[in-house]
Design an enzyme around this catalytic site. Structure first.
Site, PDB file in Angstrom:
ATOM      1  N   GLU A 158      -6.643  -7.539  -0.461  1.00  0.00           N
ATOM      2  CA  GLU A 158      -7.029  -7.491   0.946  1.00  0.00           C
ATOM      3  C   GLU A 158      -8.478  -7.045   1.055  1.00  0.00           C
ATOM      4  OE1 GLU A 158      -4.832  -4.987   3.619  1.00  0.00           O
ATOM      5  OE2 GLU A 158      -2.920  -5.539   2.740  1.00  0.00           O
ATOM      6  N   GLU A 213       0.835  -1.215   0.000  1.00  0.00           N
ATOM      7  CA  GLU A 213       0.000   0.000   0.000  1.00  0.00           C
ATOM      8  C   GLU A 213       0.868   1.264   0.000  1.00  0.00           C
ATOM      9  OE1 GLU A 213      -2.820  -0.211   3.217  1.00  0.00           O
ATOM     10  OE2 GLU A 213      -4.170  -1.450   2.027  1.00  0.00           O
ATOM     11  N   HIS A 219      -8.824  -6.508  14.581  1.00  0.00           N
ATOM     12  CA  HIS A 219      -9.180  -6.644  13.160  1.00  0.00           C
ATOM     13  C   HIS A 219      -9.546  -8.100  12.922  1.00  0.00           C
ATOM     14  CE1 HIS A 219      -8.783  -6.535   8.805  1.00  0.00           C
ATOM     15  NE2 HIS A 219      -8.534  -5.242   8.845  1.00  0.00           N
TER      16      HIS A 219
HETATM   17  C1  GAL Z   1      -4.234  -2.398   5.075  1.00  0.00           C
HETATM   18  C2  GAL Z   1      -2.834  -2.928   5.254  1.00  0.00           C
HETATM   19  C3  GAL Z   1      -2.799  -4.174   6.107  1.00  0.00           C
HETATM   20  C4  GAL Z   1      -3.682  -4.010   7.295  1.00  0.00           C
HETATM   21  C5  GAL Z   1      -5.079  -3.697   6.853  1.00  0.00           C
HETATM   22  C6  GAL Z   1      -6.054  -3.546   7.991  1.00  0.00           C
HETATM   23  O1  GAL Z   1      -4.190  -1.017   4.918  1.00  0.00           O
HETATM   24  O2  GAL Z   1      -2.244  -3.218   4.024  1.00  0.00           O
HETATM   25  O3  GAL Z   1      -1.477  -4.424   6.487  1.00  0.00           O
HETATM   26  O4  GAL Z   1      -3.183  -2.987   8.095  1.00  0.00           O
HETATM   27  O5  GAL Z   1      -5.070  -2.488   6.157  1.00  0.00           O
HETATM   28  O6  GAL Z   1      -7.343  -3.250   7.514  1.00  0.00           O
END
Ligand code: GAL
Length: 646
Positions: free
Chosen positions: A310, A153, A361
């Site tokens: 993701e 990211e 999370h």
């Molecule tokens: C993204 C990131 C992950 C994790 C995720 C949590 O921004 O790439 O490593 O932090 O968010 O939602």
């Protein structure tokens, strides 16, 4: 994108970020066994492993990762291997304090969270490319490894650094762009406010300053920021391409919300487009944002399948209120992404962490274990996606596109404008949402991109428009296409200089209107229009110059002034919205436009039921709490179905 390349794994990819270093080694075999139970085919490994892989400068500890990759391979799980450079370790920051990022107020940020580096730091770039090379040499031929995940990211936490190193890099970028200071002074309009530059060292980033900084300087800073991050990605990618030409390389985007990286440009540099998407709890219709992000990712990749790198199985941890997904939502969200071109659904992260900032999370394996709603849904989804392997490689097609340009986004949201309430992402979202509700699948296209596939183009608040972009839109209409433009479009050129002769400068002729003056509205203010609609946010003193009025303002200082116009131009039509229509009226207007252009949804469906055609598959996703019937097939409340050969 030069050439689309996909990892060598059968079927739709399914899995997520796997961070085994957070867990004792005894857990790893159980992880692999559970992955098999869930139908996981690919995991991303090593994103935040730098500190463990290189605990002190130049000393690598690969043993644990050897064992992890060995176990995954034995278990038949493929790996998207990270170069592990997303977050430099504390030893690095201590040794290279100049690599730490500086905010616009001059505050140097410390390590202790993640991603604490200046994008222009040569120390960071050197260390990151060295680690990427070491990873490629050690694992590039490992049978489990099928693709590279560079960084993570880019720009997520530090999109811009205002330090002296960045200032020097910014000057180099400007020297490439303008050649000399005479040209820069002209482009930046520095005759204004005594800003004329007489030597390059006077040129700095738009650091905190007494009042509004030069707009073109700010616009160039956004351009430079995207490019500086992209250069970092390229540096690692090129190392990987040299050492492991057989493996596709990518990094994860953050569309649609992320503004600082021009993903239209970035998409040309990756072998496959990959995106991270999370729902926002504050969004009243998060499935619309999800669809928008998916359509954008398909579009920047020229229609090729893309990877959802993701997403979350349920709640995230980084919003003020982190909403869990009720039963069924995980499936709906995943299928909606596949419907719009994703050939893989991955999550952050495999096992919900026990420690650290992301311990609340969700993951595929929740804290509560496997006798849980999340785990059962994860296993079911794995099975369902395995059954959809024949979707792989199929395409989504549409004849409707929203114009999308990061430069226009950056420019329209600069300060000192007629109204702070005219923002890009929100304007695009309102237009997109109206089309989503009408059951129309949308592509996104850059004004200077290939417009030939589209019968209808929409330009929500496309404030900055290049000469070439303006000519392309004119040609589109002249050749029989339709164009729908909303207010504060075509106002400035690529230098953010106003196009003279009346607004919307670049589009005046094709729209057949001339605007003398903007009359933005206060937040609570609304305007009644003659067609019964309501306008908000914006109005303008508009003259017809060939267009006809579809509706006018009913009262106030602009009573009688047209607010909606349509112009026949060449063989096509151009419609202009000089105010922000209420959602129902916008929906009605766009339906009329679609009808006129001979465009209709793939299948009639009740409101809130999403229908998308991908190849010969019809994805039907029922976001409502009522049972529905689409294409003769019942789709229960909150359910979804994939119809074949439809
Ligand atoms: C993204 C990131 C992950 C994790 C995720 C949590 O921004 O790439 O490593 O932090 O968010 O939602």
């Amino acid at each position: 994108m030069v050439e689309h390349r996909w990892p060598d794994v059968d079927g739709l990819l399914y899995g997520g970020d796997y961070n085994p270093e957070q867990w004792p080694e005894q857990v790893w075999p159980q992880d692999v066994q559970l992955m098999q139970e869930a139908g996981v085919t690919l995991v991303t490994v090593g994103v935040f492993s730098w500190a463990l892989l290189e605990p002190t400068e130049g000393r690598y500890e690969f043993g644990w990762l050897d064992r992890v990759l060995g176990l995954l391979h034995e278990g038949g799980i493929a790996v998207d291997l990270a170069t592990a450079t997303a977050s430099p370790p504390p030893w690095f920051s201590l040794a290279f304090p100049d690599s730490l990022p500086v905010t616009e107020d001059g505050v140097r940020l410390a390590w202790g969270s993640r991603q604490a580096y200046c994008p222009s730091s040569t120390a960071y770039r050197r260390a990151a490319t060295r680690l990427a090379g070491a990873m490629a040499e050690r694992y590039g031929r490992h049978p489990a490894v099928r693709m590279w995940h560079v960084g993570n990211e880019y720009g997520c936490h530090v999109a811009h650094c205002f330090c002296d190193t960045s200032a020097a890099a910014f000057r180099t970028f400007l020297q490439d762009r303008y050649g000399d200071l005479v040209t820069l002074n002209a482009a930046w309009g520095t005759a204004f406010w005594s800003q004329h530059y007489s030597a390059w060292e006077q040129v700095i980033p738009p650091r905190a300053s007494p009042t509004h900084r030069n707009p073109t300087q700010q616009l160039d800073w956004w351009r430079f920021g995207s490019e500086a991050l992209l250069e970092l990605y390229r540096a690692e990618r090129d190392v990987l391409r040299t050492l492991t030409p057989h493996l596709p390389v990518t990094t994860n985007f953050m569309a649609p919300g992320f503004k600082a990286a021009d993903y239209v440009a970035w998409a040309r540099e990756v072998d496959l487009v990959a995106n991270d998407h999370y729902l926002l709890g504050a969004d009243p219709a998060p499935m619309v944002d999800l669809a928008l992000g998916a359509d954008l990712m398909r579009s920047v990749g020229a229609g090729a399948p893309w990877l959802l790198m993701e997403s979350s199985t349920s709640a995230v941890n980084w919003q003020p209120h982190n909403l869990a997904k009720p039963a069924g939502q995980l499936r709906r969200n995943a299928l909606a992404q596949v419907a719009r071109g994703a050939d893989g659904v991955l999550f952050f992260q495999w096992r919900a962490s026990r420690a650290g900032a992301e311990k609340f999370h969700s993951g595929l394996v929740p804290h509560a274990g496997t006798d849980t709603k999340i785990w059962r849904e994860v296993v079911d989804l794995g099975q369902e996606l395995a059954g959809l392997a024949d979707v792989v490689g199929t395409r989504v097609q549409t004849q409707v596109a929203i114009l999308w340009d990061y430069e226009a986004w950056w420019a329209v949201e600069l300060d000192s404008h007629p109204s702070a309430d005219v923002t890009y992402a929100a304007a695009v979202r309102r237009t997109y949402e109206a089309l989503w509700r009408a059951g129309i699948t949308v592509d996104f296209v850059h004004p200077e991109g290939d417009l030939s596939a589209y019968r209808m183009l929409l330009a929500p608040s496309l404030y900055l428009l290049s000469d070439a972009g303006a000519r392309a839109l004119e040609a589109h209409v002249r050749d029989g296409g339709s164009l729908v433009v909303s207010y504060f479009s075509g106002v400035v050129d690529s230098n953010d200089h106003v196009r003279l002769g009346g607004y919307p400068g670049a589009l005046r002729e094709v729209l057949g209107v001339q605007v003398e003056e903007f009359f933005p509205l206060l937040p609570a203010e609304t305007l009644a229009l003659s067609n019964g609609a309501t306008g908000s946010r914006w109005s303008e003193l508009l003259m017809l110059r060939g267009a006809k009025a579809l509706a006018s303002i009913e009262s106030g200082p602009l009573a009688g002034v047209p607010a909606l116009t349509r112009h026949s131009y060449g063989r096509g039509n151009a419609t202009y919205l000089a105010t922000d229509l209420d959602p129902a009226a916008l929906g009605r207007l766009l339906l009329e436009e679609l009808e006129q252009a001979g465009l209709e949804p793939v299948a009639p469906a009740p409101p809130g039921v999403e229908v998308v055609r991908r190849g010969s598959f019809l994805f039907v996703i029922n976001h409502t709490s009522d049972d529905a019937v689409v294409a003769g097939t019942p789709v229960p409340a909150g359910g979804a179905t994939v119809l074949r050969g439809a």
